[in-house]
Write a protein that holds these residues in place. Structure first.
Motif, PDB file in Angstrom:
ATOM      1  N   UNK A  53      62.887 -17.621  31.442  1.00  0.00           N
ATOM      2  CA  UNK A  53      62.575 -16.970  30.170  1.00  0.00           C
ATOM      3  C   UNK A  53      61.417 -17.676  29.464  1.00  0.00           C
ATOM      4  N   UNK A  54      61.380 -18.998  29.571  1.00  0.00           N
ATOM      5  CA  UNK A  54      60.286 -19.762  28.958  1.00  0.00           C
ATOM      6  C   UNK A  54      58.949 -19.415  29.600  1.00  0.00           C
ATOM      7  N   UNK A  55      58.932 -19.310  30.931  1.00  0.00           N
ATOM      8  CA  UNK A  55      57.693 -18.983  31.635  1.00  0.00           C
ATOM      9  C   UNK A  55      57.264 -17.540  31.372  1.00  0.00           C
ATOM     10  N   UNK A  56      58.235 -16.643  31.199  1.00  0.00           N
ATOM     11  CA  UNK A  56      57.899 -15.263  30.814  1.00  0.00           C
ATOM     12  C   UNK A  56      57.215 -15.259  29.458  1.00  0.00           C
ATOM     13  N   UNK A  57      57.752 -16.049  28.524  1.00  0.00           N
ATOM     14  CA  UNK A  57      57.154 -16.161  27.190  1.00  0.00           C
ATOM     15  C   UNK A  57      55.728 -16.700  27.267  1.00  0.00           C
ATOM     16  N   UNK A  58      55.523 -17.751  28.056  1.00  0.00           N
ATOM     17  CA  UNK A  58      54.185 -18.340  28.205  1.00  0.00           C
ATOM     18  C   UNK A  58      53.231 -17.338  28.858  1.00  0.00           C
ATOM     19  N   UNK A  59      53.707 -16.650  29.906  1.00  0.00           N
ATOM     20  CA  UNK A  59      52.860 -15.674  30.591  1.00  0.00           C
ATOM     21  C   UNK A  59      52.447 -14.528  29.684  1.00  0.00           C
ATOM     22  N   UNK A  60      53.393 -14.018  28.889  1.00  0.00           N
ATOM     23  CA  UNK A  60      53.069 -12.918  27.967  1.00  0.00           C
ATOM     24  C   UNK A  60      52.120 -13.385  26.865  1.00  0.00           C
ATOM     25  N   UNK A  61      52.347 -14.605  26.367  1.00  0.00           N
ATOM     26  CA  UNK A  61      51.444 -15.149  25.341  1.00  0.00           C
ATOM     27  C   UNK A  61      50.032 -15.288  25.893  1.00  0.00           C
ATOM     28  N   UNK A  62      49.912 -15.782  27.112  1.00  0.00           N
ATOM     29  CA  UNK A  62      48.596 -15.900  27.759  1.00  0.00           C
ATOM     30  C   UNK A  62      47.936 -14.536  27.891  1.00  0.00           C
ATOM     31  N   UNK A  63      48.711 -13.540  28.308  1.00  0.00           N
ATOM     32  CA  UNK A  63      48.173 -12.178  28.468  1.00  0.00           C
ATOM     33  C   UNK A  63      47.634 -11.645  27.144  1.00  0.00           C
ATOM     34  N   UNK A  64      48.425 -11.766  26.086  1.00  0.00           N
ATOM     35  CA  UNK A  64      47.996 -11.220  24.797  1.00  0.00           C
ATOM     36  C   UNK A  64      46.844 -12.029  24.192  1.00  0.00           C
ATOM     37  N   UNK A  65      46.802 -13.323  24.486  1.00  0.00           N
ATOM     38  CA  UNK A  65      45.659 -14.116  24.020  1.00  0.00           C
ATOM     39  C   UNK A  65      44.365 -13.657  24.676  1.00  0.00           C
ATOM     40  N   UNK A  66      44.458 -13.173  25.920  1.00  0.00           N
ATOM     41  CA  UNK A  66      43.275 -12.678  26.613  1.00  0.00           C
ATOM     42  C   UNK A  66      42.912 -11.269  26.166  1.00  0.00           C
ATOM     43  N   UNK A  67      43.904 -10.481  25.758  1.00  0.00           N
ATOM     44  CA  UNK A  67      43.672  -9.077  25.393  1.00  0.00           C
ATOM     45  C   UNK A  67      43.211  -8.938  23.946  1.00  0.00           C
ATOM     46  N   UNK A  68      43.860  -9.665  23.038  1.00  0.00           N
ATOM     47  CA  UNK A  68      43.515  -9.568  21.610  1.00  0.00           C
ATOM     48  C   UNK A  68      42.230 -10.336  21.345  1.00  0.00           C
ATOM     49  N   UNK A  69      41.230  -9.712  20.722  1.00  0.00           N
ATOM     50  CA  UNK A  69      39.962 -10.417  20.476  1.00  0.00           C
ATOM     51  C   UNK A  69      40.101 -11.510  19.424  1.00  0.00           C
ATOM     52  N   UNK A  70      39.330 -12.576  19.580  1.00  0.00           N
ATOM     53  CA  UNK A  70      39.287 -13.641  18.577  1.00  0.00           C
ATOM     54  C   UNK A  70      38.405 -13.167  17.431  1.00  0.00           C
ATOM     55  N   UNK A  71      39.020 -12.899  16.310  1.00  0.00           N
ATOM     56  CA  UNK A  71      38.296 -12.305  15.176  1.00  0.00           C
ATOM     57  C   UNK A  71      38.963 -12.730  13.874  1.00  0.00           C
ATOM     58  N   UNK A  72      38.195 -13.282  12.972  1.00  0.00           N
ATOM     59  CA  UNK A  72      38.749 -13.765  11.706  1.00  0.00           C
ATOM     60  C   UNK A  72      39.017 -12.603  10.757  1.00  0.00           C
TER      61      UNK A  72
END
Length: 279
Positions: free
Chosen positions: A82-101
């Motif tokens: 479950x921890x690795x699923x959380x890390x994997x999903x967080x990584x995915x969304x960090x790559x998908x969501x643009x860095x924007x203030x």
């Protein structure tokens, strides 16, 4: 259904964590706590001082690989998975969501970034999962020996703050402290930031509850005779210490064996003596 609910909570927590980083903390150069903050800091250092450009999400995933392998062997497959699923999903969304203030105000970024991240972490912990990183390290340490886990959290966060201050100015380091404070307070409200908790369970099904807890949590406990003051019924009180990651499982065991049990959960400042008996 329990597994589906848990995965949905992990998914929502990963989205909130990614939003807090890409829309608030990363644009403001304010850092989160634990492995997430370490990944942020490493990404900033690589991007600013070397020709290597690696995103926070990729670094977060890479940092969790060795910890995940160790957790798989020392903690248990379900918790680590479950921890690795959380890390994997967080990584995915960090790559998908643009860095924007969303705001130029660094204080707003620090407060809202810390609060959003903490909401995601708090609900993930409340549903018996974790966000990886230091959570897995804490579980490993609690299984090995009763060590002062808070010291490791403090040391890692202190390293992040000091490095951020030296490289990017002490103002950013101070705002990072604001983020850490907000995160700790929000997690405290939703779940608990304390690593160890004492459960005092008053029940009329002491033997059955003791067996179920031993089978699923492998925890020692103390049994005390108790008597209900209203009806004068003979009962037992089971007193035990668990980690915050086991609170979800303990709650489900109690509801399954004795839904009418009265349970008081209190924060545990320290322990003297044996905390866990390994096989």
């Amino acid at each position: 259904m329990e597994i589906i609910k848990k995965i949905i909570i992990i998914l929502l927590g990963a989205i909130l964590g990614a939003v807090s980083l890409n829309l608030f903390l990363i644009p403001a150069n304010v850092y989160a706590s634990g492995f997430t903050g370490m990944a942020q800091l490493l990404s900033s250092v690589l991007n600013d001082y070397t020709p290597i450009h690696v995103s926070t999400g990729i670094l977060l995933f890479l940092l969790n690989i060795p910890v995940g392998i160790l957790g798989w062997k020392k903690v248990g497959k379900a918790f680590t998975l479950y921890s690795l699923i959380s890390v994997g999903l967080t990584t995915f969304f960090l790559e998908v969501i643009p860095v924007q203030a969303l705001s130029e105000d660094i204080l707003l970024n620090a407060v809202f970034g810390g609060a959003l991240a903490a909401i995601g972490i708090g609900f993930t912990l409340k549903w018996g999962a974790s966000t990886g990183g230091m959570d897995i390290v804490a579980m490993i340490l609690s299984r090995m020996k009763d060590r002062p886990i808070g010291t490791y959290f403090f040391s890692l966060n202190a390293l992040i703050i000091l490095t951020a201050g030296m490289l990017y100015g002490w103002e950013k380091a101070l705002y990072t402290l604001v983020t850490l404070y907000v995160s700790s307070r929000v997690i405290d409200v939703i779940h608990t930031r304390h690593e160890k908790l004492t459960a005092m369970i008053v029940t009329s099904k002491g033997d059955a509850l003791q067996k179920a807890i031993h089978d699923r949590l492998v925890r020692g406990m103390t049994k005390l005779p108790a008597k209900g003051a209203y009806r004068g019924e003979d009962k037992e009180m089971l007193m035990m210490v668990v980690t915050r990651y086991e609170l979800y499982d303990l709650e489900h065991i109690i509801n399954e064996i004795d839904p009418h049990a009265f349970t008081n959960i209190v924060n545990t400042a320290g322990i003297f003596g044996f905390f866990r008996k390994d096989d």
